[in-house]
Design an enzyme around this catalytic site. Structure first.
Site, PDB file in Angstrom:
ATOM      1  N   HIS A   1     -30.391  55.095 -22.971  1.00 27.00           N
ATOM      2  CA  HIS A   1     -30.814  55.491 -21.874  1.00 27.00           C
ATOM      3  C   HIS A   1     -30.248  55.872 -20.509  1.00 27.00           C
ATOM      4  O   HIS A   1     -31.061  56.239 -19.949  1.00 27.00           O
ATOM      5  CB  HIS A   1     -31.621  56.680 -22.405  1.00 27.00           C
ATOM      6  CG  HIS A   1     -31.858  56.707 -23.515  1.00 27.00           C
ATOM      7  ND1 HIS A   1     -32.791  56.196 -24.258  1.00 27.00           N
ATOM      8  CD2 HIS A   1     -32.121  58.060 -24.840  1.00 27.00           C
ATOM      9  CE1 HIS A   1     -33.279  55.833 -25.615  1.00 27.00           C
ATOM     10  NE2 HIS A   1     -32.910  56.992 -25.673  1.00 27.00           N
ATOM     11  N   LEU A  55      20.535  49.494 -23.856  1.00 26.00           N
ATOM     12  CA  LEU A  55      21.104  47.981 -24.251  1.00 26.00           C
ATOM     13  C   LEU A  55      22.347  48.180 -25.075  1.00 26.00           C
ATOM     14  O   LEU A  55      23.259  47.857 -24.958  1.00 26.00           O
ATOM     15  CB  LEU A  55      20.331  46.929 -24.496  1.00 26.00           C
ATOM     16  CG  LEU A  55      19.290  46.776 -25.824  1.00 26.00           C
ATOM     17  CD1 LEU A  55      20.304  46.962 -27.342  1.00 26.00           C
ATOM     18  CD2 LEU A  55      18.304  46.079 -25.914  1.00 26.00           C
ATOM     19  N   ASP A  58      19.548  50.440 -15.900  1.00 29.92           N
ATOM     20  CA  ASP A  58      19.176  50.159 -17.574  1.00 29.92           C
ATOM     21  C   ASP A  58      18.383  48.750 -17.421  1.00 29.92           C
ATOM     22  O   ASP A  58      20.010  47.716 -17.581  1.00 29.92           O
ATOM     23  CB  ASP A  58      19.049  50.886 -18.457  1.00 29.92           C
ATOM     24  CG  ASP A  58      17.920  50.762 -19.834  1.00 29.92           C
ATOM     25  OD1 ASP A  58      17.755  51.135 -19.718  1.00 29.92           O
ATOM     26  OD2 ASP A  58      18.545  49.421 -20.272  1.00 29.92           O
ATOM     27  N   PRO A  59      16.962  48.084 -17.206  1.00 36.92           N
ATOM     28  CA  PRO A  59      17.484  46.928 -16.769  1.00 36.92           C
ATOM     29  C   PRO A  59      17.367  46.017 -18.670  1.00 36.92           C
ATOM     30  O   PRO A  59      18.432  45.587 -18.861  1.00 36.92           O
ATOM     31  CB  PRO A  59      15.535  46.600 -17.506  1.00 36.92           C
ATOM     32  CG  PRO A  59      15.530  48.042 -17.623  1.00 36.92           C
ATOM     33  CD  PRO A  59      15.792  48.456 -17.231  1.00 36.92           C
ATOM     34  N   SER A  90     -29.650  63.786 -28.517  1.00 39.47           N
ATOM     35  CA  SER A  90     -28.000  63.514 -28.468  1.00 39.47           C
ATOM     36  C   SER A  90     -27.036  62.658 -27.983  1.00 39.47           C
ATOM     37  O   SER A  90     -28.596  61.777 -27.544  1.00 39.47           O
ATOM     38  CB  SER A  90     -27.286  65.051 -28.197  1.00 39.47           C
ATOM     39  OG  SER A  90     -28.078  65.836 -29.760  1.00 39.47           O
ATOM     40  N   ASP A 121       8.662  49.960 -18.416  1.00 39.13           N
ATOM     41  CA  ASP A 121       6.748  49.508 -17.866  1.00 39.13           C
ATOM     42  C   ASP A 121       6.192  48.234 -17.302  1.00 39.13           C
ATOM     43  O   ASP A 121       5.632  47.338 -17.105  1.00 39.13           O
ATOM     44  CB  ASP A 121       5.809  49.766 -19.129  1.00 39.13           C
ATOM     45  CG  ASP A 121       6.593  48.535 -20.164  1.00 39.13           C
ATOM     46  OD1 ASP A 121       8.447  47.672 -20.258  1.00 39.13           O
ATOM     47  OD2 ASP A 121       6.537  48.746 -21.856  1.00 39.13           O
ATOM     48  N   GLY A 122       7.681  47.754 -17.206  1.00 43.33           N
ATOM     49  CA  GLY A 122       7.598  46.302 -15.756  1.00 43.33           C
ATOM     50  C   GLY A 122       7.727  44.702 -16.393  1.00 43.33           C
ATOM     51  O   GLY A 122       7.723  44.059 -16.081  1.00 43.33           O
ATOM     52  N   ASP A 123       8.202  45.054 -17.846  1.00 44.19           N
ATOM     53  CA  ASP A 123       7.980  43.465 -19.095  1.00 44.19           C
ATOM     54  C   ASP A 123       9.138  43.591 -19.178  1.00 44.19           C
ATOM     55  O   ASP A 123       9.498  41.966 -19.748  1.00 44.19           O
ATOM     56  CB  ASP A 123       7.140  43.617 -19.891  1.00 44.19           C
ATOM     57  CG  ASP A 123       7.249  44.840 -21.056  1.00 44.19           C
ATOM     58  OD1 ASP A 123       8.499  45.161 -20.555  1.00 44.19           O
ATOM     59  OD2 ASP A 123       6.927  44.695 -22.076  1.00 44.19           O
ATOM     60  N   SER A 178      11.880  45.204 -27.736  1.00 42.73           N
ATOM     61  CA  SER A 178      13.130  44.481 -26.970  1.00 42.73           C
ATOM     62  C   SER A 178      13.652  43.156 -28.180  1.00 42.73           C
ATOM     63  O   SER A 178      14.312  43.027 -28.819  1.00 42.73           O
ATOM     64  CB  SER A 178      13.445  44.386 -26.363  1.00 42.73           C
ATOM     65  OG  SER A 178      13.537  44.838 -24.820  1.00 42.73           O
TER      66      SER A 178
END
Length: 589
Positions: free
Chosen positions: A226, A520, A574-575, A57, A421-423, A468
C-alpha cells in the site's frame, strides 16, 4: 523517479466495480453482488466448507481473482487500498452460507482484521447456533517488519496468503471438516515468509502523484503493498545475484534476532515451496530472471525446492517490483502436522480460479539440465569443389567489404538515428567484425566459396540479429543453395549472377519490399539486375539506387514507421540501402 500516474478508466470511483464486472463477464462461473462488491461462486456446493477473503482493491488478481472451485468461495472488495466495510463482509458470509462452516482468511492489516472480525462477531451474535462454524485466520508473512517493530501489530500480510487460499480451498473441496481446513490453513500461515522489493511506489487512481524520493538508481527492500515505506533503501541497484541472496536471508535466517520467524534448520534438509510474485509493474522478462536467481540462491543454501510458482498473485497496482515468498514444508520427523505430500497435492490440485497461475506440479529440474543439451550434427552436405577464380582476390574483396562497413558505421548510425532506431550501423559493424574473424581463421576462403557463403549466413544470424540479420541470413542461405546447384567448379561472374538472381527471388518470399521501397532491397536489386552488363555498371546502379532513397517514400522497413514529412525534410539516405552500397563498392575495387 517519476511514478506512472496515467490510467485507463471511466472515473476513479467506478474503477473497482467496472473491473469486477469485467472479471465476471470473462469467467461465467463467477457471480457479482454489485452493491456490496462481492464476487462469489455462482454454483456453490453448500455441502462443503466455504472460504472467504477480501480486502482493498488494487492487488489484483487478489482477491476476487482467486474465487473458484478449489480456492476461495467468495471475495469482498473494498476501494483501492481500503478495507471493505463489515456490512459488505456480512453480506458475503450470508451469500456463501453452507452446511459445514466458513473460514475467513484475512491479511494482517488493521482495517481488514477489524472489519472482517466485526462481521464474524455480528454473524455469531445473530446466529449463535452457527457461531462455532465460522473460523478466522489472520495471515502475516512479511519479514521486513522486525519483531521489535511488529510486536504490537504483527507482521503484514503479503503474497503468502495466496498459498493459504489455494491449499485450504483445495482441502475444503475434498469435503474436509471446518476444523480440518482451519488447522491446515493455520499451519501453512505459520510457515510463510515474504519479502518485497520495489524500484518505485505505485500510483492510486484519482490521487496526487506521490513524491517517493527514490532515486533513479535506488530500490527499497520491504516496500509495502500500500506504498508503505520499506525496511531500507539501497543504491545503486545491485545485480540480482547480490540482491536475491540478501532477500532470502531475511526469510531463512535463524540467527537474526529481529526475524527468524520460520523454523528453518539450514542443514540441507529444509524443503520449500517458492512463490515469486510480480507486484504489478515488472516485465515478464525481469520476473524470469528473478525466478532463476532465487532458485540458484536456494540451491546454494542447501534448501530443496519442491514447487515453484511465478506470476502476478498479489500486486500493488503498477508498482515496479517483486516479492519472494517461501513456504517451509514439514520436516521428515515432524509430528502432528500435515504431511508434505498432502500440502503439495493440495497445491497441485486443479482449480478454475482466473488468478491462479499454471505450474508444472513437479520438483524443478536440476540446473545441470540446462547445460547438458543434446548435440545435433549433420554431415557436410557440399563439397569444396566451387572455388574462386583467384583465391587471394576473393579473400581480399571480402576483407575490403568488411573494413568498409566498419569505417562507415558512424555515418550509417547517424542515418538510422533519423530514419530508424539507430542500431543499423552497429549491427552491420558487428557482422563485418565477425566475418573478418572467420576470414582470419580460414572459415571463409576463396578455396571453398559455398562453405564461405554458408558461414556468412550463420554470422548474419548470430552476430547481427534483428531484422537486418534475418534478411542477410536468408539472402546468403538462398545464395548458398543456388551456388550448390552450379555444375561449374569455378565461381565465375555468370555463376554469381545466376545464383544472386535466385537468392533475390527467394528473399522476396519473406519480405514485401520491392524497388522502390527505401530499403536495402533497392540497391541490392539494382546491382543484381544490372550485373549482366558488367560489374562496374552493377555497382553504379546500386549506388544510384541507394542515393535515390533519400527522396523516396518508405513502403517497407524501418523508415515506414518514421514520419514521412521528417524524412523528406532531412533527405537522409536509407541506412540499410547505404550499407549494401558500401559492400558492393568495396567488393568491386
Amino acid at each position: 523517479m517519476v511514478v506512472q500516474s496515467k490510467h485507463f478508466l471511466n472515473t476513479a470511483p467506478s474503477l473497482v466495480l467496472d473491473s469486477l464486472e469485467g472479471l465476471c463477464t470473462i469467467n461465467t462461473h463467477l457471480a457479482l453482488d454489485p452493491i456490496h462488491r462481492v464476487v462469489y461462486l455462482a454454483d456453490q456446493d453448500r455441502s462443503k466448507v466455504a472460504l472467504l477473503c477480501g480486502g482493498g482493491s488494487g492487488h489484483e488478481p487478489s482477491h476476487s481473482g482467486f474465487v473458484g472451485q478449489g480456492a476461495l468461495t467468495a471475495a469482498v472488495c473494498g476501494n483501492v487500498f481500503a478495507s471493505p466495510s463489515a456490512g459488505q463482509v456480512r453480506r458475503a458470509i450470508d451469500l456463501i452460507d453452507n452446511e459445514k462452516g466458513t473460514i475467513i482468511v484475512v491479511k494482517n492489516y488493521t482495517g481488514d482484521v477489524l472489519n472482517f472480525g466485526l462481521a464474524k462477531e455480528e454473524y455469531a451474535a445473530r446466529y449463535p447456533n452457527k457461531a462455532d462454524r465460522v473460523k478466522f485466520v489472520i495471515v502475516g508473512d512479511d519479514v521486513a517488519v522486525g519483531k521489535t517493530q511488529g510486536s504490537i501489530v504483527g507482521r503484514r500480510g503479503l503474497a503468502g496468503v495466496c498459498l493459504v487460499y489455494k491449499i485450504a480451498g483445495a482441502l475444503a473441496q475434498t469435503g474436509a471438516s471446518v476444523d480440518e481446513v482451519y488447522d491446515v490453513a493455520q499451519y501453512v500461515s505459520s510457515r510463510l515468509g515474504t519479502i518485497g522489493v520495489g524500484l518505485d511506489h505505485c500510483h492510486v487512481p484519482g490521487t496526487a502523484v506521490p513524491d517517493t524520493h527514490l532515486g533513479a538508481n535506488e530500490l527499497e527492500i520491504g516496500l509495502g503493498i500500500h506504498n508503505e515505506s520499506g525496511h531500507r533503501r539501497i543504491s545503486p541497484v545491485p545485480p540480482l545475484n547480490e540482491l536475491i541472496p540478501t532477500l532470502l536471508e531475511m526469510i531463512t535466517s535463524t540467527t537474526d534476532k529481529e526475524r527468524s520467524f520460520i523454523p528453518f534448520k539450514n542443514d540441507s534438509t529444509d524443503r520449500v515451496v517458492l512463490l515469486v510474485n510480480n507486484l504489478g509493474g515488472l516485465s515478464e522478462l525481469e520476473l524470469g530472471g528473478v525466478v532463476a536467481e532465487a532458485r540458484r540462491a536456494l540451491d546454494k543454501s542447501g534448501i530443496k525446492i519442491m514447487r515453484i510458482l511465478s506470476g502476478s498473485f498479489m500486486t500493488s497496482l503498477n508498482m515496479p517490483g517483486f516479492s519472494i515468498t517461501v513456504l517451509l514444508l514439514p520436516a521428515a520427523n515432524d509430528t502432528g502436522t500435515p504431511s508434505v505430500d498432502l500440502i503439495l497435492s493440495l497445491l497441485d490440485d486443479s482449480t478454475n480460479t482466473p488468478g491462479w497461475k499454471w505450474s508444472s506440479r513437479s520438483v524443478p529440474k536440476p540446473p545441470s539440465v540446462f547445460s547438458s543439451l543434446p548435440t545435433v550434427t549433420h554431415a557436410k552436405a557440399w563439397s569444396a569443389s566451387l572455388k574462386a577464380p583467384n583465391i587471394n582476390q576473393f579473400n581480399s574483396a571480402v576483407e575490403r567489404a568488411c573494413r568498409a562497413l566498419i569505417t562507415a558505421e558512424p555515418e550509417i548510425t547517424y542515418m538510422d538515428s533519423i530514419a530508424g532506431d539507430g542500431d543499423c550501423g552497429l549491427t552491420l559493424k558487428g557482422g563485418a567484425t565477425a566475418v573478418l574473424e572467420a576470414l582470419s581463421k580460414g572459415s571463409i576462403s576463396g578455396n571453398d566459396v559455398l562453405g564461405s557463403v554458408i558461414t556468412i549466413s550463420h554470422i548474419a544470424e548470430d552476430a547481427m540479429g534483428g531484422t537486418s540479420g534475418a534478411l542477410y541470413s536468408i539472402f546468403f542461405s538462398a545464395l548458398a543453395q543456388a551456388l550448390a546447384k552450379s555444375s561449374s567448379s569455378t565461381a565465375t561472374q555468370e555463376v554469381w549472377r545466376t545464383a544472386l538472381e535466385a537468392a533475390l527471388g527467394r528473399l522476396y518470399t519473406y519480405t514485401r519490399a520491392r524497388p522502390p521501397s527505401r530499403t536495402l532491397v533497392d540497391p541490392l536489386a539494382a546491382f543484381i539486375g544490372t550485373l549482366s552488363s558488367g560489374l562496374a555498371a552493377a555497382v553504379e546502379a546500386a549506388r544510384e539506387a541507394a542515393e535515390g532513397t533519400k527522396d523516396m517514400e518508405a513502403k517497407a522497413g524501418r523508415s515506414a514507421y518514421v514520419d514521412s514529412i521528417k524524412l523528406k525534410a532531412e533527405r537522409v539516405t536509407d541506412p540499410g540501402a547505404w550499407g549494401v552500397k558500401v559492400v558492393v563498392e568495396a567488393l568491386a575495387q
